[in-house]
Design a protein around this motif. Structure first.
Motif, PDB file in Angstrom:
ATOM      1  N   THR A   1       1.436  18.610   3.414  1.00  0.00           N
ATOM      2  CA  THR A   1       1.294  19.487   4.580  1.00  0.00           C
ATOM      3  C   THR A   1       0.943  20.896   4.118  1.00  0.00           C
ATOM      4  OG1 THR A   1       2.964  18.190   5.764  1.00  0.00           O
ATOM      5  CG2 THR A   1       2.413  20.349   6.661  1.00  0.00           C
ATOM      6  N   ILE A   2      -0.161  21.405   4.627  1.00  0.00           N
ATOM      7  CA  ILE A   2      -0.655  22.730   4.252  1.00  0.00           C
ATOM      8  C   ILE A   2      -0.303  23.730   5.350  1.00  0.00           C
ATOM      9  CG2 ILE A   2      -2.681  24.087   3.631  1.00  0.00           C
ATOM     10  CD1 ILE A   2      -4.061  21.378   2.952  1.00  0.00           C
ATOM     11  N   GLY A   3       0.348  24.817   4.964  1.00  0.00           N
ATOM     12  CA  GLY A   3       0.667  25.881   5.915  1.00  0.00           C
ATOM     13  C   GLY A   3       1.464  25.388   7.107  1.00  0.00           C
ATOM     14  N   GLN A   4       0.967  25.668   8.315  1.00  0.00           N
ATOM     15  CA  GLN A   4       1.673  25.284   9.535  1.00  0.00           C
ATOM     16  C   GLN A   4       1.538  23.790   9.846  1.00  0.00           C
ATOM     17  OE1 GLN A   4       0.505  27.816  12.809  1.00  0.00           O
ATOM     18  NE2 GLN A   4       0.889  29.696  11.673  1.00  0.00           N
ATOM     19  N   GLY A   5       0.637  23.105   9.188  1.00  0.00           N
ATOM     20  CA  GLY A   5       0.462  21.667   9.436  1.00  0.00           C
ATOM     21  C   GLY A   5       0.056  21.375  10.866  1.00  0.00           C
ATOM     22  N   ALA A   6      -0.771  22.252  11.456  1.00  0.00           N
ATOM     23  CA  ALA A   6      -1.148  22.105  12.867  1.00  0.00           C
ATOM     24  C   ALA A   6      -2.584  21.616  13.036  1.00  0.00           C
ATOM     25  CB  ALA A   6      -0.973  23.444  13.586  1.00  0.00           C
ATOM     26  N   GLY A   7      -3.242  21.264  11.948  1.00  0.00           N
ATOM     27  CA  GLY A   7      -4.644  20.859  12.034  1.00  0.00           C
ATOM     28  C   GLY A   7      -4.833  19.356  11.969  1.00  0.00           C
ATOM     29  N   ARG A   8      -6.095  18.927  12.035  1.00  0.00           N
ATOM     30  CA  ARG A   8      -6.417  17.501  11.982  1.00  0.00           C
ATOM     31  C   ARG A   8      -6.027  16.915  10.637  1.00  0.00           C
ATOM     32  NH1 ARG A   8     -11.004  19.663  14.128  1.00  0.00           N
ATOM     33  NH2 ARG A   8     -12.212  19.280  12.221  1.00  0.00           N
TER      34      ARG A   8
ATOM     35  N   LEU B   1       0.823  -1.205   0.000  1.00  0.00           N
ATOM     36  CA  LEU B   1       0.000   0.000   0.000  1.00  0.00           C
ATOM     37  C   LEU B   1       0.856   1.254   0.000  1.00  0.00           C
ATOM     38  CD1 LEU B   1      -2.617  -0.839   2.810  1.00  0.00           C
ATOM     39  CD2 LEU B   1      -2.795  -1.340   0.372  1.00  0.00           C
ATOM     40  N   VAL B   2       0.309   2.318  -0.547  1.00  0.00           N
ATOM     41  CA  VAL B   2       0.861   3.660  -0.360  1.00  0.00           C
ATOM     42  C   VAL B   2      -0.274   4.504   0.195  1.00  0.00           C
ATOM     43  CG1 VAL B   2       1.975   5.660  -1.383  1.00  0.00           C
ATOM     44  CG2 VAL B   2       2.450   3.377  -2.307  1.00  0.00           C
ATOM     45  N   ARG B   3      -0.092   5.020   1.403  1.00  0.00           N
ATOM     46  CA  ARG B   3      -1.140   5.807   2.054  1.00  0.00           C
ATOM     47  C   ARG B   3      -1.081   7.266   1.577  1.00  0.00           C
ATOM     48  NH1 ARG B   3      -2.712   3.057   6.868  1.00  0.00           N
ATOM     49  NH2 ARG B   3      -4.442   4.547   6.899  1.00  0.00           N
ATOM     50  N   LEU B   4      -2.150   7.989   1.843  1.00  0.00           N
ATOM     51  CA  LEU B   4      -2.190   9.430   1.611  1.00  0.00           C
ATOM     52  C   LEU B   4      -2.463  10.105   2.945  1.00  0.00           C
ATOM     53  CD1 LEU B   4      -2.228  11.939  -0.190  1.00  0.00           C
ATOM     54  CD2 LEU B   4      -4.671  11.553  -0.557  1.00  0.00           C
ATOM     55  N   HIS B   5      -1.661  11.102   3.282  1.00  0.00           N
ATOM     56  CA  HIS B   5      -1.766  11.789   4.567  1.00  0.00           C
ATOM     57  C   HIS B   5      -1.763  13.292   4.284  1.00  0.00           C
ATOM     58  CE1 HIS B   5       0.061  12.410   8.873  1.00  0.00           C
ATOM     59  NE2 HIS B   5      -1.171  12.841   8.770  1.00  0.00           N
ATOM     60  N   VAL B   6      -2.904  13.922   4.462  1.00  0.00           N
ATOM     61  CA  VAL B   6      -3.027  15.362   4.237  1.00  0.00           C
ATOM     62  C   VAL B   6      -3.201  16.042   5.591  1.00  0.00           C
ATOM     63  CG1 VAL B   6      -4.265  17.197   3.047  1.00  0.00           C
ATOM     64  CG2 VAL B   6      -4.122  14.923   2.002  1.00  0.00           C
ATOM     65  N   VAL B   7      -2.349  17.021   5.871  1.00  0.00           N
ATOM     66  CA  VAL B   7      -2.376  17.722   7.167  1.00  0.00           C
ATOM     67  C   VAL B   7      -2.824  19.159   6.941  1.00  0.00           C
ATOM     68  CG1 VAL B   7      -1.086  18.238   9.261  1.00  0.00           C
ATOM     69  CG2 VAL B   7      -0.403  16.301   7.839  1.00  0.00           C
ATOM     70  N   ALA B   8      -3.883  19.549   7.636  1.00  0.00           N
ATOM     71  CA  ALA B   8      -4.444  20.896   7.478  1.00  0.00           C
ATOM     72  C   ALA B   8      -3.592  21.943   8.185  1.00  0.00           C
ATOM     73  CB  ALA B   8      -5.866  20.936   8.043  1.00  0.00           C
ATOM     74  N   ASN B   9      -3.770  23.203   7.787  1.00  0.00           N
ATOM     75  CA  ASN B   9      -3.068  24.300   8.433  1.00  0.00           C
ATOM     76  C   ASN B   9      -3.472  24.423   9.896  1.00  0.00           C
ATOM     77  OD1 ASN B   9      -1.523  26.948   8.406  1.00  0.00           O
ATOM     78  ND2 ASN B   9      -3.569  27.705   8.883  1.00  0.00           N
ATOM     79  N   SER B  10      -4.790  24.271  10.174  1.00  0.00           N
ATOM     80  CA  SER B  10      -5.299  24.380  11.542  1.00  0.00           C
ATOM     81  C   SER B  10      -6.601  23.600  11.639  1.00  0.00           C
ATOM     82  CB  SER B  10      -5.536  25.852  11.914  1.00  0.00           C
ATOM     83  OG  SER B  10      -6.732  26.328  11.303  1.00  0.00           O
ATOM     84  N   ASP B  11      -7.210  23.633  12.816  1.00  0.00           N
ATOM     85  CA  ASP B  11      -8.489  22.961  13.015  1.00  0.00           C
ATOM     86  C   ASP B  11      -9.684  23.867  12.699  1.00  0.00           C
ATOM     87  OD1 ASP B  11      -7.511  20.498  13.715  1.00  0.00           O
ATOM     88  OD2 ASP B  11      -7.499  20.898  15.872  1.00  0.00           O
ATOM     89  N   ALA B  12      -9.424  25.099  12.296  1.00  0.00           N
ATOM     90  CA  ALA B  12     -10.515  26.000  11.917  1.00  0.00           C
ATOM     91  C   ALA B  12     -11.301  25.369  10.769  1.00  0.00           C
ATOM     92  CB  ALA B  12      -9.955  27.357  11.506  1.00  0.00           C
TER      93      ALA B  12
END
Length: 209
Positions: A136-143, A36-47
């Protein structure tokens, strides 16, 4: 005294069974992770607006990845195609961000990551270490948002309910997953117990390192 001995034997037997079950489940998960190759997308924040942006970027990246891995006969070939296409995938993510009026930076990379057990429509993936396309989007601090880019199981899971099981099975077969692999990820009674065995075994191994 006799009752105590019975309980000791039962406890020892339970530990042995747990170790055997955990070792088997961990071995099965390790075999699966190679395919498998997974996909992991990290939001800028939880907003909420950043979470919605994450979902839009996810869709854009999945669409951009489809032609790259269309002819891949296995996870290694898919990972190589994705790695070679990282500038293209990163550009697709950035264009989606800019199209929606944001100026966040974005990065795309191939890396090995530890994933928790995740349940999707029609299939589940056990916890473990997997190769992943990480965006990773922006600060990568979101869910986070996790799924599987190869085989395209998340695309298959989006099929109508009546066709979903067949679409998932077809995607798994095309990727070279064995019957045992397919049984491990297919929704069925007891799947949570099997995946809990994987998690317990990994926790036990960490304790004794």
């Amino acid at each position: 005294m006799k009752n105590i001995r019975v309980w000791e034997i039962a406890l020892a037997a339970g530990v042995v069974c747990a170790v055997i079950c955990g070792a088997w489940a961990s071995s099965a998960q390790s075999s699966l992770s190679d395919k498998l190759v997974r996909l992991h997308v990290v939001a800028n924040s939880d907003a909420e607006h950043d979470q919605e942006l994450k979902r839009r970027v996810r869709d854009g990246v999945l669409e951009a990845a489809r032609p790259l891995i269309a002819e891949a006969g296995g996870a290694d070939a898919a990972a190589l195609a994705l790695e070679n296409g990282l500038p293209y995938l990163q550009r697709a993510a950035r264009e989606e961000i800019e199209r929606l009026g944001y100026a966040y930076p974005v990065t795309a990379e191939l890396a090995y990551e530890d994933f928790p057990t995740r349940e999707y429509d029609g299939f589940s993936i056990p916890a473990g270490r997997y190769r992943a396309l990480r965006v990773t989007i922006g600060q990568g601090a979101g869910r986070n948002w996790w799924c599987v880019v190869f085989p395209p199981l998340c695309d298959a899971a989006a099929a109508p309910p009546a066709a979903r099981a067949r679409a998932i099975a077809d995607a798994a077969v095309k990727a070279g997953l064995s019957d045992a692999d397919a049984l491990l990820i297919a929704e069925q009674d007891g799947i949570k117990l099997k995946f809990r065995c994987v998690e317990l075994w990994q926790e036990l191994r960490r304790l004794f390192r």
